[in-house]
Write a protein that holds these residues in place. Structure first.
Motif, short mmCIF file in Angstrom:
data_model
loop_
_atom_site.label_atom_id
_atom_site.label_comp_id
_atom_site.label_asym_id
_atom_site.label_seq_id
_atom_site.Cartn_x
_atom_site.Cartn_y
_atom_site.Cartn_z
N LEU A 180 -8.61 6.50 -9.76
CA LEU A 180 -8.93 6.53 -8.46
C LEU A 180 -8.00 5.93 -7.66
O LEU A 180 -7.88 5.91 -6.54
N SER A 181 -7.44 4.93 -8.23
CA SER A 181 -6.38 3.91 -7.67
C SER A 181 -4.95 4.61 -7.58
O SER A 181 -4.03 3.74 -6.85
N LYS A 236 -12.91 7.92 -2.62
CA LYS A 236 -13.69 6.52 -2.37
C LYS A 236 -15.19 6.42 -2.34
O LYS A 236 -15.83 5.40 -2.63
N SER A 237 -15.66 7.60 -2.34
CA SER A 237 -16.96 7.89 -2.61
C SER A 237 -17.54 7.60 -3.65
O SER A 237 -18.74 7.02 -4.11
N LEU A 258 -9.08 -1.99 -7.44
CA LEU A 258 -8.11 -3.19 -6.85
C LEU A 258 -6.97 -3.65 -7.96
O LEU A 258 -6.07 -3.79 -7.55
N ASN A 259 -7.68 -3.91 -9.23
CA ASN A 259 -6.65 -4.12 -10.29
C ASN A 259 -5.96 -3.07 -10.48
O ASN A 259 -4.64 -3.45 -10.65
N TYR A 314 -1.64 -3.37 -10.00
CA TYR A 314 -0.64 -3.41 -11.23
C TYR A 314 0.29 -2.59 -10.72
O TYR A 314 1.40 -2.61 -11.32
N ARG A 315 -0.11 -1.39 -10.23
CA ARG A 315 0.99 -0.44 -9.86
C ARG A 315 2.09 -1.05 -8.87
O ARG A 315 3.07 -0.51 -9.07
#
Length: 360
Positions: free
Chosen positions: A311-312, A328-329, A343-344, A348-349
């Motif tokens: 999802l990131s 986001k949901s 967030l990680n 990282y990306r």
């Protein structure tokens, strides 16, 4: 054996101990792929490594379970995932739509899990044949690692069952577009009584992951492993953990697949609301099914990490507004741990993009 129970501990161990081993073995296969004589096979082998490194990174995390044997375990995971990604490219992006060809190519994935099985002419039904021994060496590497497992006989049946589902899926979904849906629906007819909770496209997604195989092999390195635990792992990872893994993969690729005319299992949901409801169902079911195996906190971290990882992805951020909002949901409802991995994943990306721009 120290198995992480908290997000920060897991990511520290992954970055320090697992990813360096993953990249070492990936570089080895990248160097071998560069030597493939046939240009089409070389192109697909190189592209599969370049664009799907995160598959090996994600699978490699399960090698933590192997403890002192994590180096050997990662060697297997990288080799087996490289076969999977390479064949996916050959079937999806290359020169054939022949199910007989796809079946023979994927025989290599079954042979890789069968210690002592002779290597075969996997390219016999396609024009391109000369890979310089690349696929044979990948298969032999997997067999060699499995031959060193004291508990190989306890996992062999489960490995071949999960790989059999995977290979069937790859054959059915890569044939001529007009044949894909009838083949997949007919295939599901054989299993729908066992999985009444699933639609055909959800079952197909459940079969498309290698996580259950990697988990079984990782546990197989441990002295306490037994038949009861092997059965628990198989039931814990299939169908829901594997299904969530692949549904997330298709979820982030919806726009890309729509443009390319590619099959996407998420497109069969009747609405965004139904898709959200079913993804939330898979998240809960996966969590429930991981409650009955050793190191359940670790497995739930991996489960939450999958959510954060997918999802990131940049494709979610730049995609349709409805998809971005749904992502986001899902993160919000999945709790703080998933948000940590989200967030990680973004960080990282960003680091990877900086590294790429500096090297280009």
């Amino acid at each position: 054996m120290s198995i992480p129970k908290h997000p920060l501990g897991l990511m520290t161990k992954v970055y320090r101990e697992i990813f360096p081993i993953v990249h070492f073995h990936l570089n080895k296969w990248k160097n071998k792929a560069q030597l493939i004589p046939d240009q089409e096979l070389k192109k697909q082998a190189m592209q599969s490594i370049a664009t799907k490194t995160f598959h090996c990174e994600g699978g490699g995390i399960l090698a933590i379970i192997a403890g002192a044997h994590k180096h050997k375990c990662v060697e297997f995971i990288v080799a087996y995932q490289t076969i999977s990604d390479y064949l996916d490219n050959l079937c999806d992006r290359s020169t054939s739509l022949d199910p007989v060809d796809f079946r023979m190519l994927h025989q290599s994935m079954l042979d890789a899990l069968t210690v002592g099985e002779p290597l075969k002419k996997y390219y016999q039904h396609r024009h391109e044949k000369d890979d310089g021994g690349y696929l044979h060496e990948l298969v032999a590497t997997c067999q060699n690692v499995l031959s060193q497992l004291d508990h190989y006989t306890l996992i062999k049946t489960h490995l071949l069952e999960l790989a059999g589902y995977y290979c069937d899926l790859q054959v059915h979904k890569h044939v001529k577009p007009e044949e894909r849906l009838p083949r997949l629906e007919e295939w599901f007819e054989r299993y729908k009584n066992c999985y009444p909770d699933l639609k055909w496209y959800e079952f197909s997604a459940c079969t498309g992951s290698t996580l259950g195989i990697f988990c079984l092999v990782s546990y197989g390195f441990n002295s306490y492993f037994n038949e009861k635990l092997a059965n628990k792992i198989r039931k814990s990872y299939f169908p829901y953990v594997q299904g969530l893994h692949i549904l997330l993969d298709y979820f982030i690729d919806q726009e890309e697949d729509k443009k390319g005319g590619d099959l996407n299992f998420c497109s069969y949901y009747s609405s965004t609301n139904e898709m959200q409801s079913r993804l939330e169902h898979f998240i809960q079911k996966a969590d429930d099914h991981l409650a009955d195996i050793p190191h359940q906190k670790f497995h739930k971290l991996v489960h939450k990490g999958l959510l954060g990882l997918y999802l990131s992805d940049e494709k979610v951020k730049t995609g349709e507004k409805a998809i971005n909002q749904l992502a986001k949901s899902l993160i919000k409802k999945s709790g703080k741990t998933s948000y940590f991995f989200y967030l990680n994943g973004r960080a990282y990306r960003a680091i990877q993009r900086i590294g790429w721009s500096k090297s280009s």
